[in-house]
Each structure stands twice: as structure tokens, then as C-alpha cells.
Design a protein around this motif. Structure first.
Motif, PDB file in Angstrom:
ATOM      1  N   THR A 147       1.153  -8.351 -10.466  1.00 18.40           N
ATOM      2  CA  THR A 147       1.438  -8.800 -11.827  1.00 18.40           C
ATOM      3  C   THR A 147       2.866  -9.327 -11.950  1.00 18.40           C
ATOM      4  O   THR A 147       3.080 -10.455 -12.415  1.00 18.40           O
ATOM      5  CB  THR A 147       1.219  -7.658 -12.835  1.00 18.40           C
ATOM      6  N   LYS A 148       3.834  -8.539 -11.507  1.00 20.67           N
ATOM      7  CA  LYS A 148       5.234  -8.901 -11.706  1.00 20.67           C
ATOM      8  C   LYS A 148       5.723  -9.925 -10.676  1.00 20.67           C
ATOM      9  O   LYS A 148       6.389 -10.902 -11.029  1.00 20.67           O
ATOM     10  CB  LYS A 148       6.106  -7.652 -11.669  1.00 20.67           C
ATOM     11  N   ALA A 149       5.433  -9.700  -9.391  1.00 20.99           N
ATOM     12  CA  ALA A 149       5.882 -10.637  -8.358  1.00 20.99           C
ATOM     13  C   ALA A 149       4.907 -11.780  -8.160  1.00 20.99           C
ATOM     14  O   ALA A 149       5.265 -12.813  -7.588  1.00 20.99           O
ATOM     15  CB  ALA A 149       6.092  -9.912  -7.034  1.00 20.99           C
ATOM     16  N   ALA A 150       3.659 -11.611  -8.625  1.00 24.57           N
ATOM     17  CA  ALA A 150       2.611 -12.620  -8.436  1.00 24.57           C
ATOM     18  C   ALA A 150       2.541 -13.058  -6.972  1.00 24.57           C
ATOM     19  O   ALA A 150       2.433 -14.249  -6.665  1.00 24.57           O
ATOM     20  CB  ALA A 150       2.838 -13.812  -9.357  1.00 24.57           C
ATOM     21  N   ALA A 151       2.623 -12.081  -6.069  1.00 24.43           N
ATOM     22  CA  ALA A 151       2.635 -12.378  -4.640  1.00 24.43           C
ATOM     23  C   ALA A 151       1.319 -13.002  -4.200  1.00 24.43           C
ATOM     24  O   ALA A 151       0.242 -12.608  -4.657  1.00 24.43           O
ATOM     25  CB  ALA A 151       2.898 -11.098  -3.855  1.00 24.43           C
ATOM     26  N   ARG A 152       1.432 -13.977  -3.301  1.00 22.83           N
ATOM     27  CA  ARG A 152       0.262 -14.712  -2.827  1.00 22.83           C
ATOM     28  C   ARG A 152       0.115 -14.554  -1.318  1.00 22.83           C
ATOM     29  O   ARG A 152       1.116 -14.362  -0.600  1.00 22.83           O
ATOM     30  CB  ARG A 152       0.388 -16.192  -3.182  1.00 22.83           C
ATOM     31  N   PRO A 153      -1.116 -14.646  -0.799  1.00 18.77           N
ATOM     32  CA  PRO A 153      -1.326 -14.520   0.645  1.00 18.77           C
ATOM     33  C   PRO A 153      -0.409 -15.462   1.416  1.00 18.77           C
ATOM     34  O   PRO A 153      -0.213 -16.622   1.034  1.00 18.77           O
ATOM     35  CB  PRO A 153      -2.794 -14.910   0.817  1.00 18.77           C
ATOM     36  N   GLY A 154       0.158 -14.932   2.498  1.00 20.37           N
ATOM     37  CA  GLY A 154       1.048 -15.726   3.334  1.00 20.37           C
ATOM     38  C   GLY A 154       2.518 -15.557   3.018  1.00 20.37           C
ATOM     39  O   GLY A 154       3.366 -15.912   3.833  1.00 20.37           O
ATOM     40  N   GLN A 155       2.851 -15.044   1.839  1.00 20.62           N
ATOM     41  CA  GLN A 155       4.249 -14.822   1.495  1.00 20.62           C
ATOM     42  C   GLN A 155       4.792 -13.576   2.199  1.00 20.62           C
ATOM     43  O   GLN A 155       4.031 -12.710   2.652  1.00 20.62           O
ATOM     44  CB  GLN A 155       4.411 -14.677  -0.019  1.00 20.62           C
ATOM     45  N   THR A 156       6.117 -13.487   2.270  1.00 20.75           N
ATOM     46  CA  THR A 156       6.771 -12.341   2.888  1.00 20.75           C
ATOM     47  C   THR A 156       7.407 -11.477   1.807  1.00 20.75           C
ATOM     48  O   THR A 156       8.148 -11.981   0.960  1.00 20.75           O
ATOM     49  CB  THR A 156       7.859 -12.790   3.883  1.00 20.75           C
ATOM     50  N   VAL A 157       7.104 -10.191   1.863  1.00 26.58           N
ATOM     51  CA  VAL A 157       7.610  -9.226   0.887  1.00 26.58           C
ATOM     52  C   VAL A 157       8.374  -8.136   1.625  1.00 26.58           C
ATOM     53  O   VAL A 157       7.898  -7.617   2.642  1.00 26.58           O
ATOM     54  CB  VAL A 157       6.449  -8.608   0.077  1.00 26.58           C
ATOM     55  N   LEU A 158       9.556  -7.798   1.128  1.00 29.99           N
ATOM     56  CA  LEU A 158      10.352  -6.707   1.684  1.00 29.99           C
ATOM     57  C   LEU A 158      10.210  -5.485   0.792  1.00 29.99           C
ATOM     58  O   LEU A 158      10.410  -5.557  -0.414  1.00 29.99           O
ATOM     59  CB  LEU A 158      11.822  -7.111   1.765  1.00 29.99           C
ATOM     60  N   VAL A 159       9.857  -4.346   1.406  1.00 35.20           N
ATOM     61  CA  VAL A 159       9.746  -3.073   0.707  1.00 35.20           C
ATOM     62  C   VAL A 159      10.932  -2.209   1.120  1.00 35.20           C
ATOM     63  O   VAL A 159      11.087  -1.872   2.296  1.00 35.20           O
ATOM     64  CB  VAL A 159       8.421  -2.359   1.060  1.00 35.20           C
ATOM     65  N   GLN A 160      11.766  -1.857   0.157  1.00 36.93           N
ATOM     66  CA  GLN A 160      12.938  -1.024   0.449  1.00 36.93           C
ATOM     67  C   GLN A 160      12.532   0.453   0.453  1.00 36.93           C
ATOM     68  O   GLN A 160      12.017   0.968  -0.533  1.00 36.93           O
ATOM     69  CB  GLN A 160      14.028  -1.260  -0.589  1.00 36.93           C
ATOM     70  N   GLY A 161      12.761   1.117   1.570  1.00 33.37           N
ATOM     71  CA  GLY A 161      12.418   2.533   1.680  1.00 33.37           C
ATOM     72  C   GLY A 161      11.025   2.695   2.246  1.00 33.37           C
ATOM     73  O   GLY A 161      10.041   2.271   1.641  1.00 33.37           O
ATOM     74  N   ALA A 162      10.924   3.322   3.418  1.00 37.89           N
ATOM     75  CA  ALA A 162       9.670   3.266   4.169  1.00 37.89           C
ATOM     76  C   ALA A 162       8.704   4.401   3.898  1.00 37.89           C
ATOM     77  O   ALA A 162       7.572   4.341   4.335  1.00 37.89           O
ATOM     78  CB  ALA A 162       9.985   3.227   5.674  1.00 37.89           C
ATOM     79  N   GLY A 163       9.101   5.460   3.199  1.00 38.02           N
ATOM     80  CA  GLY A 163       8.249   6.626   3.202  1.00 38.02           C
ATOM     81  C   GLY A 163       7.658   7.087   1.894  1.00 38.02           C
ATOM     82  O   GLY A 163       6.717   7.877   1.895  1.00 38.02           O
ATOM     83  N   GLY A 164       8.185   6.654   0.765  1.00 40.00           N
ATOM     84  CA  GLY A 164       7.742   7.187  -0.518  1.00 40.00           C
ATOM     85  C   GLY A 164       6.340   6.757  -0.899  1.00 40.00           C
ATOM     86  O   GLY A 164       5.729   5.885  -0.280  1.00 40.00           O
ATOM     87  N   GLY A 165       5.837   7.376  -1.984  1.00 41.77           N
ATOM     88  CA  GLY A 165       4.487   7.066  -2.420  1.00 41.77           C
ATOM     89  C   GLY A 165       4.311   5.623  -2.836  1.00 41.77           C
ATOM     90  O   GLY A 165       3.321   4.977  -2.496  1.00 41.77           O
ATOM     91  N   VAL A 166       5.277   5.064  -3.585  1.00 39.10           N
ATOM     92  CA  VAL A 166       5.186   3.659  -3.989  1.00 39.10           C
ATOM     93  C   VAL A 166       5.318   2.751  -2.772  1.00 39.10           C
ATOM     94  O   VAL A 166       4.582   1.775  -2.622  1.00 39.10           O
ATOM     95  CB  VAL A 166       6.258   3.321  -5.044  1.00 39.10           C
ATOM     96  N   ALA A 167       6.239   3.083  -1.860  1.00 34.66           N
ATOM     97  CA  ALA A 167       6.463   2.242  -0.690  1.00 34.66           C
ATOM     98  C   ALA A 167       5.225   2.183   0.198  1.00 34.66           C
ATOM     99  O   ALA A 167       4.830   1.100   0.660  1.00 34.66           O
ATOM    100  CB  ALA A 167       7.652   2.759   0.103  1.00 34.66           C
ATOM    101  N   THR A 168       4.604   3.326   0.457  1.00 35.48           N
ATOM    102  CA  THR A 168       3.416   3.307   1.299  1.00 35.48           C
ATOM    103  C   THR A 168       2.277   2.545   0.618  1.00 35.48           C
ATOM    104  O   THR A 168       1.515   1.828   1.273  1.00 35.48           O
ATOM    105  CB  THR A 168       2.964   4.736   1.650  1.00 35.48           C
ATOM    106  N   ALA A 169       2.179   2.679  -0.711  1.00 37.71           N
ATOM    107  CA  ALA A 169       1.165   1.914  -1.438  1.00 37.71           C
ATOM    108  C   ALA A 169       1.427   0.416  -1.333  1.00 37.71           C
ATOM    109  O   ALA A 169       0.494  -0.383  -1.149  1.00 37.71           O
ATOM    110  CB  ALA A 169       1.145   2.342  -2.900  1.00 37.71           C
ATOM    111  N   LEU A 170       2.682   0.018  -1.439  1.00 39.14           N
ATOM    112  CA  LEU A 170       3.033  -1.402  -1.331  1.00 39.14           C
ATOM    113  C   LEU A 170       2.648  -1.961   0.035  1.00 39.14           C
ATOM    114  O   LEU A 170       2.162  -3.095   0.144  1.00 39.14           O
ATOM    115  CB  LEU A 170       4.530  -1.581  -1.570  1.00 39.14           C
ATOM    116  N   ILE A 171       2.856  -1.177   1.091  1.00 38.79           N
ATOM    117  CA  ILE A 171       2.492  -1.637   2.439  1.00 38.79           C
ATOM    118  C   ILE A 171       0.987  -1.853   2.537  1.00 38.79           C
ATOM    119  O   ILE A 171       0.518  -2.911   2.966  1.00 38.79           O
ATOM    120  CB  ILE A 171       2.962  -0.618   3.494  1.00 38.79           C
ATOM    121  N   VAL A 172       0.224  -0.861   2.146  1.00 42.95           N
ATOM    122  CA  VAL A 172      -1.233  -0.938   2.286  1.00 42.95           C
ATOM    123  C   VAL A 172      -1.812  -2.040   1.410  1.00 42.95           C
ATOM    124  O   VAL A 172      -2.647  -2.853   1.856  1.00 42.95           O
ATOM    125  CB  VAL A 172      -1.868   0.424   1.961  1.00 42.95           C
ATOM    126  N   LEU A 173      -1.377  -2.097   0.155  1.00 43.01           N
ATOM    127  CA  LEU A 173      -1.900  -3.124  -0.755  1.00 43.01           C
ATOM    128  C   LEU A 173      -1.457  -4.519  -0.319  1.00 43.01           C
ATOM    129  O   LEU A 173      -2.237  -5.477  -0.388  1.00 43.01           O
ATOM    130  CB  LEU A 173      -1.433  -2.842  -2.183  1.00 43.01           C
TER     131      LEU A 173
END
Length: 320
Positions: A147-173
Motif C-alpha cells: 500500500t505505502k511503497a506500492a512495490a512492484r515485481p522486479g524492484q529492489t527493497v531493503l529491509v533494515q534489521g534482519a530478525g524482528g517480526g515485521v522484518a521477517t514478514a517483509l522478507i517472506v511477503l
């Protein structure tokens, strides 16, 4: 009923404000349902509540816990959308939006009362523990990415912090959506586990990246803010949904933000419709939340201590 609750406020030693014990059962009220909790999960919001952020002393004792899946009074398996007042149902149109535990008792108990509007059917494909992971951290990640980033397939996204609940969700999604996902983290073991979840690359916190990214997902705050801004391509977007390391970075990077026409977007939780979409995505695609451990509610103090120390990868689940 047995519950884990904030008995007082302590900004310096939040765990000292946590108590486990008996509290009154939730009462019936028009437009509300009582849910027998089968699983609930911890969030940093619970630690902030113990510090008094969003929770004034006059509302104590307050049962903690935003997330839960359980069984309503009619025997339906349900997931709780924990944003109260978003629609006015059960509280009236003039009440400001809040999250469970800010105005109303939370889910770290045998039973919890919420507006009936806030209940969604639990997909049969998800366990109670898996479903309970979704309404806060995973919903936050879903809204940040789509919704907020409107990320599209093929784009590169950086997730800050590798272990938290939001971070792991961001990786999987992110991987499920066809994104290239990079992560940062101080802990090598957590970076390795992030790669195991599907992250395309993992870097030490603050490391120079091979190239700039389309979007940064920021939950760490002050410690990573400058790196987040510098990591973006011209026209890129930072989405920030938390500041676990503090809200005041040493430099706001305003020159870089305006010169490169960067966008900074805040994000808090998500809507009921977004949670319904997330539940359907998990049920239909085979995506499952990352669960660190499942513990009985009687061991809530240990779970809180692990969360406070950052000794978590994924979600901590409590079962009454």
C-alpha cells in the motif's frame, strides 16, 4: 482469568511493570464479542506500553497483547483485527482510532472482548499460532510493501534489521511478490537465517550496498535512518513503521531528501480489508508466518525478556 498485564509504568525498566495473575473476565456489551484466546503474539508495542507510551497510568491495570486468534461465543474460529474505532462499530463514530491495550484490554489472557466488526474468519489452512502472528507485524509489513511503497515485481527493497517480526514478514511477503529483497543486521546468525527465508542478500548494518534500492522498509529508527536515506535511488521511498532504536536520528538528511526527491511515508498497522487480503494470501499461497517459539502464557515474562534483548527471529507466540 489468568492474564499478563501492565500493573504500572516504568520507562527505564519496563519488565518490572509486567505482572502475571488473575484479573476479571471481560463483560458482555452490545456490538462486542468475547473471544476465547487460543494463541496470541508479542510485539514491541507491548514493551512500549510497559514504558507508558500510549498507555497512561489511569488506565492500569491493562492486559497486554494486540494479536490473537481464537474461538468466539458462537464457536467460530476467528482472527482479531486489533485496530479499534477504525470504523466506529462498537465504539461510536467520534472515538479516535486506537490499538488494543491503549484503551481496551488486550489478548494476553484466557478471553478478550472486541467489537464484533473486528473479527475475521480464521482460514482452515492456518493454525491458531500462525493466524495470531498476522494482525500486527505481518499486517504492518503487508501495508508497508503493497500500500505505502506500492512495490512492484522486479524492484529492489531493503529491509533494515534482519530478525524482528515485521522484518521477517517483509522478507517472506516480498519474495512472494517477486521483489529482490536485501536485508541488514548486526547479527551474522540472523543474517544467515534471513537468507534462508529467501532474502537475496544480507549485509552488516550500515554497510555500503552494491547499488541503490527502490524502497527501504524502516522499523529500526535512529540507528539506521541515515543509511536508509543514502540507500535510495532518486525518487525512491522510505516507509517507516517503527523506531525501536529511538525516534531522533543524529541527522535528518533533509538535503538529500529534497535534492533526490525522495518520499518518506509513515505506516501504522493496516485496515480490516488488508488483513482479510493477507489471510487469503497466506491460505492460498502456502506462505506461513515465521514462528520463533510457542510458550504458555505462564512463561510470558521469559518471552518479554527475550523480545527486549532482541533474542528473537520471527514471532513469539503465547498460548493461554
Amino acid at each position: 482469568m489468568f492474564a499478563a498485564y501492565a500493573a504500572r509504568i516504568d520507562a527505564d525498566d519496563p519488565l518490572s511493570a509486567l505482572e502475571l495473575g488473575e484479573l476479571p473476565e471481560p463483560g458482555a456489551r452490545p456490538g462486542w464479542s468475547v473471544v476465547t484466546v487460543q494463541a496470541a503474539t508479542l510485539n514491541h508495542h507491548d514493551l512500549w506500553s510497559l514504558r507508558g507510551v500510549g498507555l497512561p497510568a489511569e488506565r492500569l491495570p491493562m492486559i497486554l497483547g494486540c494479536d490473537a486468534a481464537g474461538i468466539d461465543e458462537h464457536g467460530n474460529e476467528v482472527v482479531i483485527h486489533s485496530v479499534i474505532g477504525q470504523s466506529g462499530h462498537g465504539v461510536g463514530p467520534d472515538e479516535p482510532r486506537s490499538i488494543l491495550t491503549e484503551r481496551y484490554q488486550g489478548t494476553f489472557a484466557e478471553r478478550v472482548a472486541v467489537p464484533t466488526w473486528n473479527l475475521l474468519p480464521k482460514p482452515a489452512e492456518l493454525s491458531f499460532a500462525e493466524a495470531a502472528c498476522l494482525p500486527t507485524a505481518w499486517l504492518t509489513a503487508y501495508r508497508m510493501l503493497f500500500t505505502k511503497a506500492a512495490a512492484r515485481p522486479g524492484q529492489t527493497v531493503l529491509v533494515q534489521g534482519a530478525g524482528g517480526g515485521v522484518a521477517t514478514a517483509l522478507i517472506v511477503l516480498g519474495k512472494a511478490a517477486g521483489l529482490r529483497v536485501w536485508v541488514t543486521g548486526r547479527d551474522e546468525a540472523k543474517r544467515d537465517r534471513a537468507l534462508g527465508l529467501g532474502a537475496d542478500a544480507a549485509f552488516e548494518s550500515g554497510a555500503r550496498l552494491p547499488e541503490r534500492v527502490d524502497a527501504v522498509m524502516e522499523t529500526v529508527g535512529a540507528a539506521t535512518w541515515s543509511h536508509s536515506v543514502k540507500a535510495l535511488k532518486p525518487g525512491g521511498t522510505i516507509v517507516i513503521s517503527g523506531a525501536t532504536s529511538g525516534p531522533s536520528p543524529k541527522a535528518a538528511e533533509l538535503n538529500r531528501i529534497f535534492f533526490l526527491e525522495l518520499t518518506v511515508r509513515g505506516s501504522t498497522m493496516g485496515t480490516k480489508d488488508e488483513l482479510a487480503a493477507l489471510l487469503a494470501l497466506c491460505a492460498n499461497s502456502g506462505i506461513r508466518p515465521v514462528v520463533d517459539t510457542v510458550q504458555p502464557l505462564t512463561e510470558a515474562r521469559d518471552a518479554f525478556a527475550r523480545l527486549a534483548k532482541g533474542e528473537v527471529f520471527g514471532k513469539l507466540v503465547l498460548t493461554p
